[in-house]
Design a protein around this motif. Sequence first.
Motif, short mmCIF file in Angstrom:
data_model
loop_
_atom_site.label_atom_id
_atom_site.label_comp_id
_atom_site.label_asym_id
_atom_site.label_seq_id
_atom_site.Cartn_x
_atom_site.Cartn_y
_atom_site.Cartn_z
N ALA A 28 0.84 -1.20 0.00
CA ALA A 28 0.00 0.00 0.00
C ALA A 28 0.87 1.25 0.00
O ALA A 28 2.09 1.19 0.22
N ALA A 29 0.24 2.38 -0.22
CA ALA A 29 0.96 3.66 -0.31
C ALA A 29 1.58 4.06 1.02
O ALA A 29 1.02 3.81 2.10
N THR A 30 2.74 4.68 0.92
CA THR A 30 3.42 5.26 2.08
C THR A 30 3.24 6.77 2.02
O THR A 30 2.72 7.30 1.04
N ALA A 31 3.67 7.45 3.05
CA ALA A 31 3.59 8.92 3.04
C ALA A 31 4.36 9.44 1.84
O ALA A 31 5.42 8.90 1.49
N PRO A 32 3.86 10.47 1.17
CA PRO A 32 4.57 11.02 0.02
C PRO A 32 6.00 11.41 0.40
O PRO A 32 6.23 11.94 1.49
N SER A 33 6.91 11.12 -0.49
CA SER A 33 8.31 11.41 -0.24
C SER A 33 8.90 12.11 -1.44
O SER A 33 8.57 11.80 -2.58
N ALA A 34 9.77 13.05 -1.19
CA ALA A 34 10.45 13.74 -2.28
C ALA A 34 11.85 13.18 -2.45
O ALA A 34 12.71 13.81 -3.04
N GLY A 35 12.07 11.99 -1.91
CA GLY A 35 13.41 11.44 -1.96
C GLY A 35 13.41 9.93 -2.13
O GLY A 35 12.38 9.29 -2.28
N PHE A 36 14.61 9.39 -2.09
CA PHE A 36 14.83 7.96 -2.28
C PHE A 36 14.39 7.19 -1.03
O PHE A 36 14.77 7.52 0.08
N GLY A 69 16.69 8.29 1.78
CA GLY A 69 16.13 9.38 2.55
C GLY A 69 16.50 10.76 2.05
O GLY A 69 16.02 11.76 2.58
N ARG A 70 17.34 10.83 1.06
CA ARG A 70 17.76 12.13 0.52
C ARG A 70 16.88 12.54 -0.64
O ARG A 70 16.29 11.72 -1.33
N ASP A 71 16.81 13.83 -0.85
CA ASP A 71 16.03 14.42 -1.93
C ASP A 71 16.54 13.90 -3.27
O ASP A 71 17.73 13.65 -3.44
N TYR A 72 15.63 13.76 -4.24
CA TYR A 72 16.00 13.27 -5.57
C TYR A 72 17.06 14.15 -6.25
O TYR A 72 17.77 13.68 -7.14
N THR A 73 17.19 15.38 -5.82
CA THR A 73 18.17 16.26 -6.46
C THR A 73 19.59 15.76 -6.27
O THR A 73 20.48 16.16 -7.03
N VAL A 74 19.83 14.89 -5.29
CA VAL A 74 21.18 14.35 -5.08
C VAL A 74 21.67 13.59 -6.31
O VAL A 74 22.88 13.47 -6.54
N SER A 75 20.73 13.12 -7.13
CA SER A 75 21.12 12.33 -8.30
C SER A 75 21.24 13.16 -9.58
O SER A 75 21.62 12.62 -10.62
N GLN A 76 20.93 14.44 -9.50
CA GLN A 76 20.96 15.28 -10.71
C GLN A 76 22.34 15.24 -11.36
O GLN A 76 23.37 15.41 -10.71
#
Length: 193
Positions: A12-20, A86-93
Amino acid sequence: MSATRWIWFRHAATAPSAGFCGRLDVDVLPFQATLVGEWAVSRPDALLVSPLRRARSTAAVICQSLGLPQDLRDGLVEQSFGDWEGRDYTVSQGLMPDTLDGMAAFRPPAGESFDDVVARVRAAMREIEADHAGRTLWLIAHAGTIRAALAVALDMPAGRALGFAVDHLSATAMTSFGGAGWRVDYVNRPACA
């Protein structure tokens, strides 16, 4: 020839996350769900579950009436994003390749590539098949795990399997015919109401 039926359910869905959030042990949002379609009337012989909390919690809700113990399998966990967890997706930019094959081969720092996930899931599926050949299995896992299982069943490059949609509380079914091969019955079918 013995056929083993594999029904994979995404948690099921988890809390929305802006990261990995691969191996982070987060729980699902509160939910109530009733199995619909064939799953409401079928009964599996075994319930195999990723040990991450979101999979265990989902199994506890949608499989509560089955009376089967959760057989926790480490090989069914989600991809590890290593230092990016746990880090923001921007870490992969600027670091992630721009093709599916490139993304499948890419390994985040101290993590695993999707190619690694496919190899891990392949080994887990062999072990599960040895333990449960000829039975009907329900597996509660993650989008990455289910995509990896599709790569195994279809004997396709890992990058191509990244193209499958695997929604929360969806079912993906496949049948193994031992050493004779696999059949994929359906992918990403809504499983709960």
